[in-house]
Enzyme design. Structure first.
Site, mmCIF file in Angstrom:
data_model
loop_
_atom_site.group_PDB
_atom_site.id
_atom_site.type_symbol
_atom_site.label_atom_id
_atom_site.label_comp_id
_atom_site.label_asym_id
_atom_site.label_seq_id
_atom_site.Cartn_x
_atom_site.Cartn_y
_atom_site.Cartn_z
ATOM 1 N N LYS A 93 -50.636 42.011 -30.379
ATOM 2 C CA LYS A 93 -48.397 41.751 -30.498
ATOM 3 C C LYS A 93 -48.497 41.883 -29.614
ATOM 4 O O LYS A 93 -48.018 43.736 -29.007
ATOM 5 C CB LYS A 93 -48.490 42.306 -31.838
ATOM 6 C CG LYS A 93 -47.099 42.162 -32.082
ATOM 7 C CD LYS A 93 -46.506 42.639 -33.365
ATOM 8 C CE LYS A 93 -44.417 42.984 -33.225
ATOM 9 N NZ LYS A 93 -44.370 42.863 -34.629
ATOM 10 N N SER A 124 -37.354 41.726 -40.342
ATOM 11 C CA SER A 124 -38.622 42.421 -40.576
ATOM 12 C C SER A 124 -38.330 43.345 -42.312
ATOM 13 O O SER A 124 -36.905 44.040 -42.069
ATOM 14 C CB SER A 124 -39.189 42.971 -39.391
ATOM 15 O OG SER A 124 -39.148 41.486 -38.255
ATOM 16 N N LYS A 138 -39.773 35.661 -44.499
ATOM 17 C CA LYS A 138 -39.251 35.927 -44.021
ATOM 18 C C LYS A 138 -38.303 35.208 -42.494
ATOM 19 O O LYS A 138 -38.995 33.770 -42.207
ATOM 20 C CB LYS A 138 -40.261 37.144 -42.772
ATOM 21 C CG LYS A 138 -39.388 38.046 -41.060
ATOM 22 C CD LYS A 138 -40.327 38.678 -41.176
ATOM 23 C CE LYS A 138 -40.122 38.723 -39.408
ATOM 24 N NZ LYS A 138 -40.836 39.895 -38.962
ATOM 25 N N HIS A 174 -35.985 35.258 -39.835
ATOM 26 C CA HIS A 174 -35.412 36.459 -38.333
ATOM 27 C C HIS A 174 -35.179 35.547 -37.308
ATOM 28 O O HIS A 174 -35.710 35.441 -36.687
ATOM 29 C CB HIS A 174 -36.882 37.248 -38.420
ATOM 30 C CG HIS A 174 -36.509 37.874 -37.320
ATOM 31 N ND1 HIS A 174 -37.672 39.332 -36.981
ATOM 32 C CD2 HIS A 174 -35.572 39.038 -37.156
ATOM 33 C CE1 HIS A 174 -37.250 39.958 -36.544
ATOM 34 N NE2 HIS A 174 -36.326 40.105 -36.487
ATOM 35 N N ARG A 185 -40.350 32.634 -34.067
ATOM 36 C CA ARG A 185 -40.122 31.945 -35.527
ATOM 37 C C ARG A 185 -39.601 30.321 -34.435
ATOM 38 O O ARG A 185 -38.954 29.493 -35.168
ATOM 39 C CB ARG A 185 -39.528 32.795 -36.315
ATOM 40 C CG ARG A 185 -40.749 33.052 -36.765
ATOM 41 C CD ARG A 185 -39.473 34.880 -37.763
ATOM 42 N NE ARG A 185 -41.263 35.451 -37.624
ATOM 43 C CZ ARG A 185 -42.215 35.679 -38.684
ATOM 44 N NH1 ARG A 185 -41.826 35.274 -39.892
ATOM 45 N NH2 ARG A 185 -43.378 35.981 -38.755
ATOM 46 N N ASP A 223 -47.782 34.925 -36.504
ATOM 47 C CA ASP A 223 -46.308 34.332 -35.293
ATOM 48 C C ASP A 223 -46.858 34.944 -34.862
ATOM 49 O O ASP A 223 -46.459 35.065 -32.822
ATOM 50 C CB ASP A 223 -45.612 34.902 -36.410
ATOM 51 C CG ASP A 223 -45.097 36.339 -36.378
ATOM 52 O OD1 ASP A 223 -46.092 37.122 -36.333
ATOM 53 O OD2 ASP A 223 -44.087 37.522 -36.751
ATOM 54 N N ASN A 224 -48.278 36.427 -34.194
ATOM 55 C CA ASN A 224 -48.702 36.863 -33.558
ATOM 56 C C ASN A 224 -49.693 37.669 -33.249
ATOM 57 O O ASN A 224 -50.253 37.695 -34.343
ATOM 58 C CB ASN A 224 -47.677 37.450 -32.123
ATOM 59 C CG ASN A 224 -46.516 38.562 -33.243
ATOM 60 O OD1 ASN A 224 -45.303 37.961 -34.143
ATOM 61 N ND2 ASN A 224 -46.975 39.866 -33.647
ATOM 62 N N CYS A 227 -41.714 38.433 -33.002
ATOM 63 C CA CYS A 227 -41.161 37.966 -34.207
ATOM 64 C C CYS A 227 -40.365 36.954 -34.213
ATOM 65 O O CYS A 227 -40.581 35.359 -34.297
ATOM 66 C CB CYS A 227 -40.859 38.343 -35.493
ATOM 67 S SG CYS A 227 -41.861 39.708 -36.395
ATOM 68 N N ASP A 240 -47.019 37.451 -40.586
ATOM 69 C CA ASP A 240 -46.535 38.284 -39.820
ATOM 70 C C ASP A 240 -47.695 39.473 -39.310
ATOM 71 O O ASP A 240 -48.140 40.467 -39.809
ATOM 72 C CB ASP A 240 -45.859 38.864 -40.552
ATOM 73 C CG ASP A 240 -44.355 39.493 -39.360
ATOM 74 O OD1 ASP A 240 -44.693 39.675 -37.997
ATOM 75 O OD2 ASP A 240 -43.516 39.524 -39.816
ATOM 76 N N ASP A 241 -47.974 39.293 -38.077
ATOM 77 C CA ASP A 241 -49.182 40.657 -37.275
ATOM 78 C C ASP A 241 -50.434 39.706 -37.932
ATOM 79 O O ASP A 241 -50.783 40.655 -38.220
ATOM 80 C CB ASP A 241 -48.694 41.223 -37.227
ATOM 81 C CG ASP A 241 -47.010 41.826 -36.649
ATOM 82 O OD1 ASP A 241 -46.049 41.144 -36.256
ATOM 83 O OD2 ASP A 241 -46.500 43.206 -37.027
ATOM 84 N N HIS A 273 -46.855 42.414 -41.976
ATOM 85 C CA HIS A 273 -46.192 43.262 -40.459
ATOM 86 C C HIS A 273 -46.422 44.778 -41.338
ATOM 87 O O HIS A 273 -46.208 44.912 -42.676
ATOM 88 C CB HIS A 273 -44.736 43.079 -40.155
ATOM 89 C CG HIS A 273 -43.448 43.484 -39.566
ATOM 90 N ND1 HIS A 273 -43.501 44.622 -39.583
ATOM 91 C CD2 HIS A 273 -43.300 42.831 -38.079
ATOM 92 C CE1 HIS A 273 -42.716 44.717 -38.863
ATOM 93 N NE2 HIS A 273 -42.595 43.934 -37.827
HETATM 94 MG MG MG Z 1 -44.219 39.447 -36.285
#
Ligand code: MG
Length: 453
Positions: free
Chosen positions: A292, A155, A130, A132, A80, A273-274, A76, A36-37, A221
């Protein structure tokens, strides 16, 4: 949902049932590790500085590393949604920023997810980490194709948070096992370790497979948390510690695959994810512009490694465009299935690209970049990327955003705006982006809403 077992696979399953064998040997296991991130520059083979990722390096050295791999959204929830459905988020109605603990909607149950396509092919499906894509009971992973879930619905910064503008106090972060909340506000420093232990258990329990495991770490994240064993171990502060713990997790999974004899026939996909959140002491986009929530390359381009010892040549590198949307059709294909004819997705089966990265071209005619609120902002065609608008990553004090054209083959950092010298190309790409978005908007399917009954 219609079954999508193909004849060769159906025959092998039948032969298997008659002979009493435990599984057809031609179906690989799948593990998607989704962080995540984590930025483009935040693993060793992508140039990470200040921390080590020996296990991620091993994945790359023994598999295929993409240099131009994308997520079609840079926050996010839409990212996803794209991964799970193989589609641009706007196609499935989840393009407008992210879901919050007060949100009432989620991924429509009529959408077809990766696990929903793999289950009829004989796969055991598990999700850890996660989600989301909707935290109301009807939208949770166990209702979207996963037979096992251990993790949290959204998150890690939504843990007991007061949303003042709405007067909404979110509860402590709920930790689920299947459909039951087993803990309120778990110690986040233990999440990476606990997810890893659950992943190891899932793999060991699935050794008679095939299985699909989706491991979506909460980290890195914000707020960052590492366990005591990793705190203070890197030269990049807590961010580096967190990535080193994720790397340890990758190593535990590799060791488990070897111990269970599943290593050769398991496909591991590692990606993010980003791009990195644009704050001090956070991740790095590795020299790419933005991060992001922006549609610069630093937001959309992510590290991506695919390892499959029996079939992918060790040490391969691909500079072709591929995306997380490709995983759904590709995994279905590798599992011996076929895509349902009526299902419209935007991703492609990139099996050929995985197996022959030196010669296979990208299946993408163009790639479309959407803002965090689902507005079309840029298009890439071959090396050319045209930006037409910017909702984030552009300082309003600098005036109106100028239409910008970059040649990513020569200028991946997007520094030299070539728009003035290529008016015909600018016009053609702008029209192409407009036409694509109009068609996508017209064909978009509805987001999932709660059953009022
Ligand atoms: Mg993310």
């Amino acid at each position: 949902m219609r079954r999508i077992v193909t004849w060769p696979l159906a025959c092998s399953l039948l032969a298997c049932a008659l002979s009493g064998c435990s599984r057809p040997t031609d179906q690989p296991n799948f593990i998607i590790i989704f962080t995540d991130d984590q930025g483009y520059g935040d693993t060793g083979r992508y140039g990470a500085v200040g921390f080590d990722t020996p296990n991620l390096d091993r994945l790359a050295d023994e598999g295929l590393r993409f240099t131009d791999f994308y997520v079609p959204a840079t926050v996010c929830t839409p990212s996803r949604a794209a991964l799970m459905t193989g589609s641009y988020p706007k196609r499935v109605g989840l393009h407008e920023a992210v879901l919050f603990p007060y949100s009432e909607h989620g991924l429509n149950l009529d959408e077809t997810t990766i696990p929903e396509l793999l289950q009829p092919l004989g796969y055991r499906t598990g999700m850890i980490g996660k989600w989301h894509l909707g935290h109301q009971a009807e939208f949770m992973p166990t209702r979207q194709g996963f037979s096992y879930f251990f993790g949290v619905p959204y998150s890690n910064d939504m843990d007991g948070f007061l949303y003042r503008d709405r007067g909404f106090q979110s509860p402590p972060l709920p930790l689920y096992e299947d459909e039951a909340v087993v803990e309120d506000g778990p110690d986040q420093a233990q999440l990476t370790r606990r997810y890893t232990e659950a992943a190891v258990q899932f793999i060991e329990d699935s050794r008679d497979g095939p299985f699909f495991l989706y491991l979506a770490h909460n980290m890195p994240h914000l707020p960052l948390h590492a366990s005591e064993a990793f705190s203070g171990t890197s030269e990049r502060g807590l961010y580096g510690d967190v990535i080193q713990e994720i790397d340890w997790s990758v190593g535990r999974i590799l060791a488990t695959l070897e111990a269970t004899g599943l290593d050769e026939r398991t496909v591991i996909v590692f990606t993010s994810d980003n791009g990195p959140v644009l704050r001090p002491n956070a991740g790095s986009a590795g020299g790419l512009r933005g991060g992001k929530a922006t549609t610069w390359e630093g937001g959309s381009r992510v590290p991506a490694i695919v390892r499959w010892p029996s079939s992918i040549r060790a040490g391969s590198v691909s500079g072709e465009i591929a995306t997380t949307m490709d995983l759904l059709p590709t995994l279905v294909s590798l599992a011996g299935g076929a895509m349902p004819e009526a299902l419209v997705v935007d991703g492609f089966d990139i099996t050929a690209l995985l197996l022959r990265p030196e010669t296979e071209p990208s299946p993408y005619d163009a790639l479309y970049y959407y803002s965090r609120d689902g507005l079309p902002e840029a298009i890439r065609e071959g090396p050319w990327k045209l930006h037409v608008a910017k909702s984030r990553g552009w300082n309003p004090a600098d005036g109106d955003f100028p239409v910008s054209l970059y040649n990513l083959a020569e200028d991946a950092s997007e520094t030299q705006n070539l728009a003035l010298g290529h008016p015909d190309l600018v016009e053609r790409l702008r029209d192409k982006l407009t036409l694509f978005d109009a068609a996508l908007t017209r064909d978009a399917r509805p987001v999932g809403t709660r059953d009022p009954g």
